[in-house]
Design a protein around this motif. Structure first.
Motif, PDB file in Angstrom:
ATOM      1  N   MET A  39      -0.137 -23.582 -20.521  1.00  0.00           N
ATOM      2  CA  MET A  39      -0.921 -24.697 -21.019  1.00  0.00           C
ATOM      3  C   MET A  39      -1.225 -25.627 -19.850  1.00  0.00           C
ATOM      4  SD  MET A  39       0.093 -27.763 -23.687  1.00  0.00           S
ATOM      5  CE  MET A  39       1.738 -27.832 -23.077  1.00  0.00           C
ATOM      6  N   ALA A  40      -2.478 -26.039 -19.759  1.00  0.00           N
ATOM      7  CA  ALA A  40      -2.920 -26.980 -18.738  1.00  0.00           C
ATOM      8  C   ALA A  40      -3.488 -28.217 -19.414  1.00  0.00           C
ATOM      9  CB  ALA A  40      -3.968 -26.332 -17.848  1.00  0.00           C
ATOM     10  N   TYR A  41      -3.619 -29.266 -18.629  1.00  0.00           N
ATOM     11  CA  TYR A  41      -4.240 -30.498 -19.087  1.00  0.00           C
ATOM     12  C   TYR A  41      -5.619 -30.574 -18.444  1.00  0.00           C
ATOM     13  CZ  TYR A  41       0.079 -32.062 -21.220  1.00  0.00           C
ATOM     14  OH  TYR A  41       1.171 -32.171 -22.033  1.00  0.00           O
ATOM     15  N   VAL A  42      -6.658 -30.517 -19.281  1.00  0.00           N
ATOM     16  CA  VAL A  42      -8.042 -30.511 -18.820  1.00  0.00           C
ATOM     17  C   VAL A  42      -8.635 -31.882 -19.072  1.00  0.00           C
ATOM     18  CG1 VAL A  42     -10.320 -29.466 -19.102  1.00  0.00           C
ATOM     19  CG2 VAL A  42      -8.257 -28.038 -19.290  1.00  0.00           C
ATOM     20  N   GLY A  43      -8.886 -32.621 -18.000  1.00  0.00           N
ATOM     21  CA  GLY A  43      -9.532 -33.917 -18.113  1.00  0.00           C
ATOM     22  C   GLY A  43     -11.028 -33.730 -18.259  1.00  0.00           C
ATOM     23  N   ILE A  44     -11.630 -34.443 -19.189  1.00  0.00           N
ATOM     24  CA  ILE A  44     -13.086 -34.403 -19.365  1.00  0.00           C
ATOM     25  C   ILE A  44     -13.596 -35.828 -19.208  1.00  0.00           C
ATOM     26  CG2 ILE A  44     -15.014 -33.844 -20.885  1.00  0.00           C
ATOM     27  CD1 ILE A  44     -13.325 -31.611 -22.076  1.00  0.00           C
ATOM     28  N   SER A  45     -14.444 -36.003 -18.215  1.00  0.00           N
ATOM     29  CA  SER A  45     -14.958 -37.311 -17.845  1.00  0.00           C
ATOM     30  C   SER A  45     -16.466 -37.336 -18.028  1.00  0.00           C
ATOM     31  CB  SER A  45     -14.599 -37.569 -16.375  1.00  0.00           C
ATOM     32  OG  SER A  45     -15.152 -38.769 -15.915  1.00  0.00           O
ATOM     33  N   GLY A  46     -16.980 -38.477 -18.445  1.00  0.00           N
ATOM     34  CA  GLY A  46     -18.421 -38.619 -18.596  1.00  0.00           C
ATOM     35  C   GLY A  46     -18.761 -39.961 -19.190  1.00  0.00           C
ATOM     36  N   PRO A  47     -20.047 -40.269 -19.254  1.00  0.00           N
ATOM     37  CA  PRO A  47     -20.481 -41.594 -19.680  1.00  0.00           C
ATOM     38  C   PRO A  47     -20.237 -41.884 -21.161  1.00  0.00           C
ATOM     39  CG  PRO A  47     -22.374 -40.171 -19.334  1.00  0.00           C
ATOM     40  CD  PRO A  47     -21.177 -39.398 -18.877  1.00  0.00           C
ATOM     41  N   SER A  48     -19.968 -43.154 -21.443  1.00  0.00           N
ATOM     42  CA  SER A  48     -19.849 -43.566 -22.845  1.00  0.00           C
ATOM     43  C   SER A  48     -21.222 -43.617 -23.498  1.00  0.00           C
ATOM     44  CB  SER A  48     -19.152 -44.922 -22.953  1.00  0.00           C
ATOM     45  OG  SER A  48     -19.853 -45.900 -22.219  1.00  0.00           O
ATOM     46  N   ALA A  49     -22.263 -43.824 -22.714  1.00  0.00           N
ATOM     47  CA  ALA A  49     -23.640 -43.801 -23.213  1.00  0.00           C
ATOM     48  C   ALA A  49     -24.248 -42.438 -22.861  1.00  0.00           C
ATOM     49  CB  ALA A  49     -24.449 -44.937 -22.597  1.00  0.00           C
ATOM     50  N   ALA A  50     -23.715 -41.406 -23.474  1.00  0.00           N
ATOM     51  CA  ALA A  50     -24.118 -40.033 -23.166  1.00  0.00           C
ATOM     52  C   ALA A  50     -25.361 -39.634 -23.945  1.00  0.00           C
ATOM     53  CB  ALA A  50     -22.983 -39.080 -23.507  1.00  0.00           C
ATOM     54  N   ASP A  51     -26.142 -38.721 -23.357  1.00  0.00           N
ATOM     55  CA  ASP A  51     -27.288 -38.178 -24.085  1.00  0.00           C
ATOM     56  C   ASP A  51     -26.838 -36.959 -24.901  1.00  0.00           C
ATOM     57  OD1 ASP A  51     -27.360 -35.833 -22.405  1.00  0.00           O
ATOM     58  OD2 ASP A  51     -28.779 -36.801 -21.041  1.00  0.00           O
ATOM     59  N   ALA A  56     -19.899 -31.472 -23.627  1.00  0.00           N
ATOM     60  CA  ALA A  56     -18.509 -31.905 -23.703  1.00  0.00           C
ATOM     61  C   ALA A  56     -17.804 -31.286 -24.907  1.00  0.00           C
ATOM     62  CB  ALA A  56     -18.424 -33.428 -23.759  1.00  0.00           C
ATOM     63  N   VAL A  57     -18.497 -31.207 -26.038  1.00  0.00           N
ATOM     64  CA  VAL A  57     -17.919 -30.562 -27.225  1.00  0.00           C
ATOM     65  C   VAL A  57     -17.592 -29.101 -26.913  1.00  0.00           C
ATOM     66  CG1 VAL A  57     -18.437 -29.712 -29.562  1.00  0.00           C
ATOM     67  CG2 VAL A  57     -18.953 -32.079 -28.956  1.00  0.00           C
ATOM     68  N   GLU A  58     -18.535 -28.393 -26.297  1.00  0.00           N
ATOM     69  CA  GLU A  58     -18.328 -26.968 -25.998  1.00  0.00           C
ATOM     70  C   GLU A  58     -17.154 -26.750 -25.050  1.00  0.00           C
ATOM     71  OE1 GLU A  58     -20.683 -23.145 -24.039  1.00  0.00           O
ATOM     72  OE2 GLU A  58     -21.855 -24.854 -24.754  1.00  0.00           O
ATOM     73  N   ALA A  89     -11.425 -25.306 -24.198  1.00  0.00           N
ATOM     74  CA  ALA A  89     -10.105 -25.643 -23.645  1.00  0.00           C
ATOM     75  C   ALA A  89      -9.039 -25.637 -24.739  1.00  0.00           C
ATOM     76  CB  ALA A  89     -10.162 -27.000 -22.948  1.00  0.00           C
ATOM     77  N   ALA A  90      -9.329 -26.276 -25.859  1.00  0.00           N
ATOM     78  CA  ALA A  90      -8.356 -26.339 -26.955  1.00  0.00           C
ATOM     79  C   ALA A  90      -8.100 -24.965 -27.558  1.00  0.00           C
ATOM     80  CB  ALA A  90      -8.846 -27.310 -28.028  1.00  0.00           C
ATOM     81  N   ALA A  91      -9.141 -24.164 -27.700  1.00  0.00           N
ATOM     82  CA  ALA A  91      -8.982 -22.820 -28.255  1.00  0.00           C
ATOM     83  C   ALA A  91      -8.114 -21.931 -27.363  1.00  0.00           C
ATOM     84  CB  ALA A  91     -10.346 -22.172 -28.456  1.00  0.00           C
ATOM     85  N   HIS A  92      -8.051 -22.284 -26.075  1.00  0.00           N
ATOM     86  CA  HIS A  92      -7.225 -21.519 -25.133  1.00  0.00           C
ATOM     87  C   HIS A  92      -5.866 -22.186 -24.895  1.00  0.00           C
ATOM     88  CE1 HIS A  92     -11.049 -19.525 -24.502  1.00  0.00           C
ATOM     89  NE2 HIS A  92     -10.332 -18.517 -24.062  1.00  0.00           N
ATOM     90  N   GLY A  93      -5.501 -23.127 -25.759  1.00  0.00           N
ATOM     91  CA  GLY A  93      -4.173 -23.710 -25.726  1.00  0.00           C
ATOM     92  C   GLY A  93      -3.978 -24.851 -24.750  1.00  0.00           C
TER      93      GLY A  93
END
Length: 160
Positions: free
Chosen positions: A1-13, A20-22, A27-31
Motif C-alpha cells: 500500500m502506498a500513499y498517493v498525493g493528488i494535488s490540483g486547483p480548488s477552482a478546477a475545470d 482526478a476522479v479517474e 489508486a483506491a482500487a489498487h489498495g
C-alpha cells in the motif's frame, strides 16, 4: 500500500475533475490511500474517486476545523496550518500527482522536487525558461490513463 498525493486547483475545470476522479479511483482500487488538501475542485474529485472504488481518502485541511471539507473524504484532518499544510501533503505522499495548475499545486510540486518525492504531472504548471531544469523525477504525461500506467509501474517497483 502506498500513499498517493493528488494535488490540483480548488477552482478546477471539468477535465481536471474527471482526471482526478479517474486517478483516485485507480489508486483506491489498487489498495492505495489517496491524500489531498481536502477542499473543493481536484481535491474533492480525488476524494470522490477514492470513495467510488471503496478506498480511503485523507484530506489535510488548511483550517482549524473540518468546515469546508470535501464530502467524499474518509478522514478530514484540520491542520490549522493554512498553505503550510502543502508540506505535510508532500511529506506524507509516496508519489505526488499534479492535475491542473494553481499556485498551491505549484508549491506542492516544488516541495516534492526539493524533497525527492516523485511527481507525475498532468497539464500542470511547470517552471520554464533559461536555466530552469525540471529534474527527472517529474514525469509529464498527457492523460489520466497515462498517470495510472505510470503509477502502476512506479508503485510496483517501490516499497513505500
Amino acid at each position: 500500500m502506498a500513499y498517493v498525493g493528488i494535488s490540483g486547483p480548488s477552482a478546477a475545470d471539468a477535465a481536471e475533475v474527471a482526471d482526478a476522479v479517474e486517478v483516485a479511483r485507480w489508486a483506491a482500487a489498487h489498495g492505495h490511500v489517496v491524500l489531498s488538501g481536502g477542499l473543493s475542485g481536484v481535491m474533492a474529485a480525488a476524494a470522490d474517486g477514492a470513495a467510488q472504488a471503496g478506498g480511503v481518502s485523507v484530506g489535510l485541511l488548511p483550517g482549524s476545523t473540518r468546515e469546508g471539507a470535501a464530502a467524499g473524504l474518509t478522514v478530514a484532518i484540520p491542520t490549522g496550518l493554512g498553505e503550510m499544510r502543502n508540506a505535510l501533503l508532500v511529506r506524507a505522499s509516496d508519489v505526488l500527482v499534479c492535475v491542473g495548475g494553481s499556485w498551491g499545486t505549484l508549491s506542492e510540486l516544488a516541495l516534492a522536487v526539493r524533497t525527492g518525492v516523485p511527481v507525475v504531472a498532468l497539464r500542470t504548471w511547470l517552471p520554464r525558461g533559461e536555466g530552469v531544469r525540471v529534474p527527472g523525477r517529474v514525469l509529464e504525461v498527457g492523460s489520466a490513463a497515462e498517470v495510472c500506467e505510470v503509477l502502476g509501474d512506479h508503485l510496483s517497483r517501490s516499497t513505500p
